[in-house]
Scaffold this motif. Sequence first.
Motif, PDB file in Angstrom:
ATOM      1  N   GLN A 178       3.769  38.195   2.526  1.00 21.56           N
ATOM      2  CA  GLN A 178       4.036  39.086   1.406  1.00 21.56           C
ATOM      3  C   GLN A 178       2.743  39.427   0.669  1.00 21.56           C
ATOM      4  O   GLN A 178       1.742  38.722   0.761  1.00 21.56           O
ATOM      5  N   ARG A 179       2.777  40.520  -0.032  1.00 20.68           N
ATOM      6  CA  ARG A 179       1.604  41.085  -0.697  1.00 20.68           C
ATOM      7  C   ARG A 179       0.774  40.034  -1.440  1.00 20.68           C
ATOM      8  O   ARG A 179       1.281  39.298  -2.275  1.00 20.68           O
ATOM      9  N   GLY A 180      -0.524  39.983  -1.096  1.00 25.87           N
ATOM     10  CA  GLY A 180      -1.456  39.100  -1.777  1.00 25.87           C
ATOM     11  C   GLY A 180      -1.478  37.676  -1.258  1.00 25.87           C
ATOM     12  O   GLY A 180      -2.297  36.871  -1.709  1.00 25.87           O
ATOM     13  N   LEU A 181      -0.627  37.344  -0.316  1.00 26.41           N
ATOM     14  CA  LEU A 181      -0.548  35.994   0.213  1.00 26.41           C
ATOM     15  C   LEU A 181      -0.783  36.015   1.723  1.00 26.41           C
ATOM     16  O   LEU A 181      -0.603  37.042   2.379  1.00 26.41           O
ATOM     17  N   GLY A 182      -1.180  34.868   2.271  1.00 25.86           N
ATOM     18  CA  GLY A 182      -1.506  34.840   3.693  1.00 25.86           C
ATOM     19  C   GLY A 182      -2.604  35.836   3.999  1.00 25.86           C
ATOM     20  O   GLY A 182      -3.637  35.871   3.331  1.00 25.86           O
ATOM     21  N   GLU A 183      -2.358  36.692   4.980  1.00 27.83           N
ATOM     22  CA  GLU A 183      -3.357  37.681   5.387  1.00 27.83           C
ATOM     23  C   GLU A 183      -3.031  39.096   4.933  1.00 27.83           C
ATOM     24  O   GLU A 183      -3.663  40.058   5.378  1.00 27.83           O
ATOM     25  N   SER A 184      -2.054  39.246   4.060  1.00 27.97           N
ATOM     26  CA  SER A 184      -1.717  40.579   3.540  1.00 27.97           C
ATOM     27  C   SER A 184      -2.504  40.860   2.260  1.00 27.97           C
ATOM     28  O   SER A 184      -2.620  39.984   1.397  1.00 27.97           O
ATOM     29  N   SER A 185      -2.984  42.071   2.132  1.00 26.64           N
ATOM     30  CA  SER A 185      -3.815  42.433   0.992  1.00 26.64           C
ATOM     31  C   SER A 185      -2.985  42.531  -0.281  1.00 26.64           C
ATOM     32  O   SER A 185      -1.779  42.739  -0.255  1.00 26.64           O
ATOM     33  N   LEU A 186      -3.657  42.413  -1.413  1.00 21.03           N
ATOM     34  CA  LEU A 186      -2.995  42.515  -2.704  1.00 21.03           C
ATOM     35  C   LEU A 186      -2.853  43.953  -3.176  1.00 21.03           C
ATOM     36  O   LEU A 186      -1.892  44.289  -3.870  1.00 21.03           O
ATOM     37  N   ASP A 187      -3.788  44.825  -2.790  1.00 25.98           N
ATOM     38  CA  ASP A 187      -3.776  46.182  -3.337  1.00 25.98           C
ATOM     39  C   ASP A 187      -2.902  47.154  -2.551  1.00 25.98           C
ATOM     40  O   ASP A 187      -2.804  48.327  -2.901  1.00 25.98           O
ATOM     41  N   GLY A 188      -2.244  46.668  -1.503  1.00 26.81           N
ATOM     42  CA  GLY A 188      -1.378  47.550  -0.736  1.00 26.81           C
ATOM     43  C   GLY A 188      -2.105  48.404   0.277  1.00 26.81           C
ATOM     44  O   GLY A 188      -1.502  49.260   0.912  1.00 26.81           O
ATOM     45  N   SER A 189      -3.395  48.159   0.484  1.00 27.86           N
ATOM     46  CA  SER A 189      -4.177  49.019   1.369  1.00 27.86           C
ATOM     47  C   SER A 189      -3.745  48.914   2.815  1.00 27.86           C
ATOM     48  O   SER A 189      -4.002  49.807   3.601  1.00 27.86           O
ATOM     49  N   SER A 190      -3.062  47.823   3.183  1.00 27.54           N
ATOM     50  CA  SER A 190      -2.602  47.707   4.561  1.00 27.54           C
ATOM     51  C   SER A 190      -1.101  47.519   4.640  1.00 27.54           C
ATOM     52  O   SER A 190      -0.560  47.204   5.680  1.00 27.54           O
ATOM     53  N   ALA A 191      -0.408  47.717   3.515  1.00 32.89           N
ATOM     54  CA  ALA A 191       1.027  47.441   3.492  1.00 32.89           C
ATOM     55  C   ALA A 191       1.818  48.384   4.379  1.00 32.89           C
ATOM     56  O   ALA A 191       2.908  48.051   4.817  1.00 32.89           O
TER      57      ALA A 191
END
Length: 272
Positions: free
Chosen positions: A43-56
């Motif tokens: 989920q966003r900002g955790l693990g390897e997912s970005s916080l700013d949504g740039s790769s969501a």
Amino acid sequence: MHYIESGAGTPLVLLHAFPVDARMWNPLRVRLEDQARVIAPDQRGLGESSLDGSSAHGLATPPEERLVAETPSVDVVAADILALLDELELPRVVLGGCSMGGYVASALLRAAPQRVAGLLLIDTKAPADTDAERAKRGDVADRAEREGTAQWLSEAMLPALLGATTRENHPEIVAAVRDLIESQPTEGVAWAQRAMAQRPDCLDTLQGFEGPAMVVVGEEDTITPTAEARRMAEALPRGELVELPGSGHLPSMEAPEALAEAVRPWLSRVDV
């Protein structure tokens, strides 16, 4: 959005707890992958997912769409998951969530109920936070930003996340959960706490879901105990309640075999 995927069959999306990431599902995922296509996002900002949504969305997100990082909300995370389902061309899935993942699952159900064929809620709850709980989350977020999260966050959370049986008899699980907590980005930890603090009560949303639903709770869970699980199961028109002995808040790591045995027959009855 980073995700782990394996298996074939019924699409099953599993949303992780706080403050860990999709790897918490690995012990369960390998036990279900002969029956299901298991997709476990960070989920966003955790693990390897970005916080700013740039790769969501699997593509670069325009800057004007990245304001969500400044407005923590489980609805934002639910939108990320819906975008992932679109990217994977999955119109309907079985949706599962543990703890924070359950809050996100409820938000997704509120936003797009037509995308949810079945609902699996694990060690989570329906009510919004009390004022005291929101204040505590704010304190954790502030401390994370001020000091980082090294050592203190895992030490503070492990006694609550894991049941007494696990803590006393399974040091390898304790170590694995500690490593997951210690690896989380500080900014993501703070953002997630503030997102959870703002979530609404979701009991009405659950009452409106007509699909098959299973609510699972570890009998040693002190964060979201059996009473909370029973309340959700009773609210869901087709809800089933399963209690897992010897497990606390993270049964996918504490009791994966028992959890898989409970989920398998239920999953086979869900029509996606």
